[in-house]
Design a protein around this motif. Structure first.
Motif, mmCIF file in Angstrom:
data_model
loop_
_atom_site.group_PDB
_atom_site.id
_atom_site.type_symbol
_atom_site.label_atom_id
_atom_site.label_comp_id
_atom_site.label_asym_id
_atom_site.label_seq_id
_atom_site.Cartn_x
_atom_site.Cartn_y
_atom_site.Cartn_z
ATOM 1 N N GLY A 77 0.765 -1.241 0.000
ATOM 2 C CA GLY A 77 0.000 0.000 0.000
ATOM 3 C C GLY A 77 0.795 1.289 0.000
ATOM 4 N N ASN A 78 1.736 1.438 0.903
ATOM 5 C CA ASN A 78 2.423 2.717 1.021
ATOM 6 C C ASN A 78 3.434 2.954 -0.102
ATOM 7 O OD1 ASN A 78 1.046 3.580 3.311
ATOM 8 N ND2 ASN A 78 2.442 2.541 4.700
ATOM 9 N N HIS A 79 4.176 1.927 -0.466
ATOM 10 C CA HIS A 79 5.097 2.048 -1.596
ATOM 11 C C HIS A 79 4.309 2.293 -2.879
ATOM 12 C CE1 HIS A 79 8.569 1.384 -4.160
ATOM 13 N NE2 HIS A 79 7.930 0.410 -4.793
ATOM 14 N N ALA A 80 3.148 1.662 -2.975
ATOM 15 C CA ALA A 80 2.295 1.847 -4.144
ATOM 16 C C ALA A 80 1.960 3.321 -4.333
ATOM 17 C CB ALA A 80 1.005 1.042 -3.979
ATOM 18 N N GLN A 81 1.593 3.979 -3.244
ATOM 19 C CA GLN A 81 1.241 5.395 -3.335
ATOM 20 C C GLN A 81 2.460 6.254 -3.652
ATOM 21 O OE1 GLN A 81 -1.806 6.535 -0.119
ATOM 22 N NE2 GLN A 81 -1.121 4.515 0.538
ATOM 23 N N GLY A 82 3.610 5.864 -3.100
ATOM 24 C CA GLY A 82 4.838 6.593 -3.397
ATOM 25 C C GLY A 82 5.209 6.504 -4.861
ATOM 26 N N VAL A 83 5.137 5.300 -5.424
ATOM 27 C CA VAL A 83 5.451 5.106 -6.839
ATOM 28 C C VAL A 83 4.439 5.835 -7.715
ATOM 29 C CG1 VAL A 83 5.520 3.388 -8.697
ATOM 30 C CG2 VAL A 83 6.687 2.930 -6.532
ATOM 31 N N ALA A 84 3.154 5.704 -7.380
ATOM 32 C CA ALA A 84 2.113 6.357 -8.170
ATOM 33 C C ALA A 84 2.295 7.875 -8.169
ATOM 34 C CB ALA A 84 0.735 5.978 -7.631
ATOM 35 N N TYR A 85 2.588 8.428 -6.999
ATOM 36 C CA TYR A 85 2.793 9.876 -6.868
ATOM 37 C C TYR A 85 4.002 10.319 -7.685
ATOM 38 C CZ TYR A 85 3.658 14.398 -4.575
ATOM 39 O OH TYR A 85 3.869 15.733 -4.313
ATOM 40 N N ALA A 86 5.120 9.623 -7.524
ATOM 41 C CA ALA A 86 6.347 9.995 -8.222
ATOM 42 C C ALA A 86 6.211 9.786 -9.725
ATOM 43 C CB ALA A 86 7.522 9.182 -7.680
ATOM 44 N N ALA A 87 5.534 8.722 -10.134
ATOM 45 C CA ALA A 87 5.331 8.463 -11.563
ATOM 46 C C ALA A 87 4.468 9.544 -12.189
ATOM 47 C CB ALA A 87 4.688 7.089 -11.751
ATOM 48 N N GLN A 88 3.435 9.950 -11.470
ATOM 49 C CA GLN A 88 2.569 11.016 -11.973
ATOM 50 C C GLN A 88 3.358 12.314 -12.132
ATOM 51 O OE1 GLN A 88 -0.615 12.798 -9.395
ATOM 52 N NE2 GLN A 88 -1.994 11.914 -10.917
ATOM 53 N N ALA A 89 4.212 12.610 -11.152
ATOM 54 C CA ALA A 89 5.025 13.820 -11.225
ATOM 55 C C ALA A 89 6.001 13.778 -12.392
ATOM 56 C CB ALA A 89 5.793 14.008 -9.915
ATOM 57 N N ALA A 90 6.480 12.572 -12.731
ATOM 58 C CA ALA A 90 7.440 12.403 -13.818
ATOM 59 C C ALA A 90 6.756 12.176 -15.162
ATOM 60 C CB ALA A 90 8.380 11.239 -13.509
ATOM 61 N N GLY A 91 5.432 12.082 -15.167
ATOM 62 C CA GLY A 91 4.696 11.841 -16.402
ATOM 63 C C GLY A 91 4.899 10.456 -16.952
ATOM 64 N N VAL A 92 5.018 9.471 -16.028
ATOM 65 C CA VAL A 92 5.301 8.094 -16.414
ATOM 66 C C VAL A 92 4.127 7.198 -16.036
ATOM 67 C CG1 VAL A 92 6.900 6.161 -16.121
ATOM 68 C CG2 VAL A 92 7.758 8.499 -16.049
ATOM 69 N N LYS A 93 3.819 6.219 -16.886
ATOM 70 C CA LYS A 93 2.761 5.263 -16.599
ATOM 71 C C LYS A 93 3.213 4.297 -15.507
ATOM 72 C CE LYS A 93 0.243 1.363 -18.627
ATOM 73 N NZ LYS A 93 0.089 0.519 -19.837
#
Length: 404
Positions: A77-93
């Protein structure tokens, strides 16, 4: 290698991204333990947990080609949100595989950050198997939740902030699941001050790192069983294991019932919601064999759904004797129920539920059952009420319950 230069680079990347989670002095825990306790509230971090540190830093180090392929990870759960947040900021799927037991709040938050979520398996290891398969089949770049020194370097930046707020820190208590947070924090802490003591904290039902340290190599548990879903890991990370061996001073294991007590303490004394994995260092405060030390427990996260919060509150109140249910057999005649209520009221018990069952016996004249649920001040007060009922001639018996 996790070097001091690596940690400095991670701190620079994360500047302006992460929240400033300054240490919070705890008068209550300090008084209870005889130490000076300063809480590191990563439950107040962006995305609600420390995981944003490692995920954001790791993704910042990826090549354009690695990002172009899209990211995938497995997480409780928590890593998932970290990756999703960072990916969104980087414009990555980003695609995230999560156990089916993941709290709903973590699933929904991950989706809200733009990631595709797949639910698979009962524990992290099951989700990780599918994520690895998809990475190979689809060519995704896999961002491991803990078994990566680069990611662990991002997590370890917590130690910089601890020493900045409290240079005289003696003991750091850190939760352990796969070992990413513990390896990063312990490694940087020892680089900054070799004399500081870093202690890992695991749930008794998922103590894979303790078993690995005792064996001298990474081992896999047959099963894990704990309410601390964020650290329910069968196999620790082999890439970060050497850092744990070198820099971690000890491991404390915690039973689930201790986490329930810690949850109530954090709510009542600090008005904080902390998830079960993050409560491990709070519970560990009672296991320290020292006095007068500056101790920093790291609260790793606070992403907890309302149903889980409700369950912990109810179990905690029952466990502390602040809510309990008793049963008595009464003659089926007017006034008996009032007499019981008066006995409870005279001793400052607060009745919150009554169940008067006239049909518990075939012959109603032989007695009816009264079940009373009430609030008390604690175990001593509960005993006083039960004693008063028995002295008044009632065969009062406590009914085991986990609900309010």
């Amino acid at each position: 290698m996790m070097t001091l230069e690596d940690f400095k680079a991670a701190r620079s990347v994360l500047s302006g991204v992460i929240a400033d989670t300054r240490l919070v002095y705890s008068p209550a825990f300090s008084k209870a333990t005889g130490n000076q306790v300063y809480i590191k509230p990563e439950n107040m971090q962006v995305t609600g947990a420390y995981k944003i540190r490692g995920a954001y830093y790791k993704i910042s180090t990826l090549s354009p080609e690695e990002k172009e392929r899209g990211l995938i990870t497995a997480s409780a759960g928590n890593h998932a949100q970290g990756v999703a947040y960072a990916a969104q900021a980087a414009g990555v799927k980003a695609t995230v595989v999560m156990p089916t037991t993941t709290p709903l709040v973590k699933v929904n938050n991950t989706k809200d950050y733009g990631a595709q979520v797949i639910l698979r398996g009962a524990v992290f290891d099951d989700a990780a198997d599918l994520a690895s398969q998809l990475a190979q089949a689809e060519g995704y770049t896999y961002v491991h939740p803990f078994n990566d020194p680069v990611l662990a370097t991002g997590q370890g930046t917590i130690a910089y902030e601890i020493f900045s707020d409290l240079p005289e820190v003696d003991i750091i208590l850190v939760p352990i699941g796969g070992g990413g947070l513990a390896s990063g924090v312990a490694t940087l802490a020892k680089l900054l001050n070799p004399g500081v003591k870093v202690i890992g904290v695991e749930p008794t039902g998922a103590a894979s790192m303790k078993a690995s340290l005792e064996a001298g190599h990474v081992v896999t548990l047959d099963k894990v069983e704990t309410i601390a879903d964020g650290v329910a890991v069968k196999t620790p990370g082999d890439k970060i294991f050497p850092y744990i061996q070198q820099n971690l001073d000890d491991i404390i294991t915690i039973d689930d019932n201790e986490l329930v007590d810690a949850f109530l303490d954090m709510m009542e004394k600090h008005k904080m919601i902390v998830e079960n994995a993050g409560l491990l260092p709070i519970a560990a405060l009672n296991h320290l064999d020292c006095k007068g030390k500056n101790v920093v427990p790291i609260l790793s996260g606070g992403n907890m759904d309302v149903i889980t919060v409700s369950s912990l509150v109810q179990h905690g109140l029952v466990g502390r004797g602040r809510v309990f249910t008793f049963s008595v057999q009464l003659p089926d005649r007017p006034g008996e129920l009032v007499r019981v209520a008066e006995l409870v009221a005279e001793r400052n018990g607060n009745i919150i539920r009554l169940d008067h069952n006239q049909f518990v016996n075939i012959n109603r004249q032989s007695g009816v059952e009264l079940r009373v649920t009430l609030e008390a001040f604690g175990l001593v007060h509960k005993k006083e009420i039960m004693t008063a009922l028995r002295e008044a001639g009632y065969d009062a018996r406590e009914v085991m319950t986990t609900s309010v």
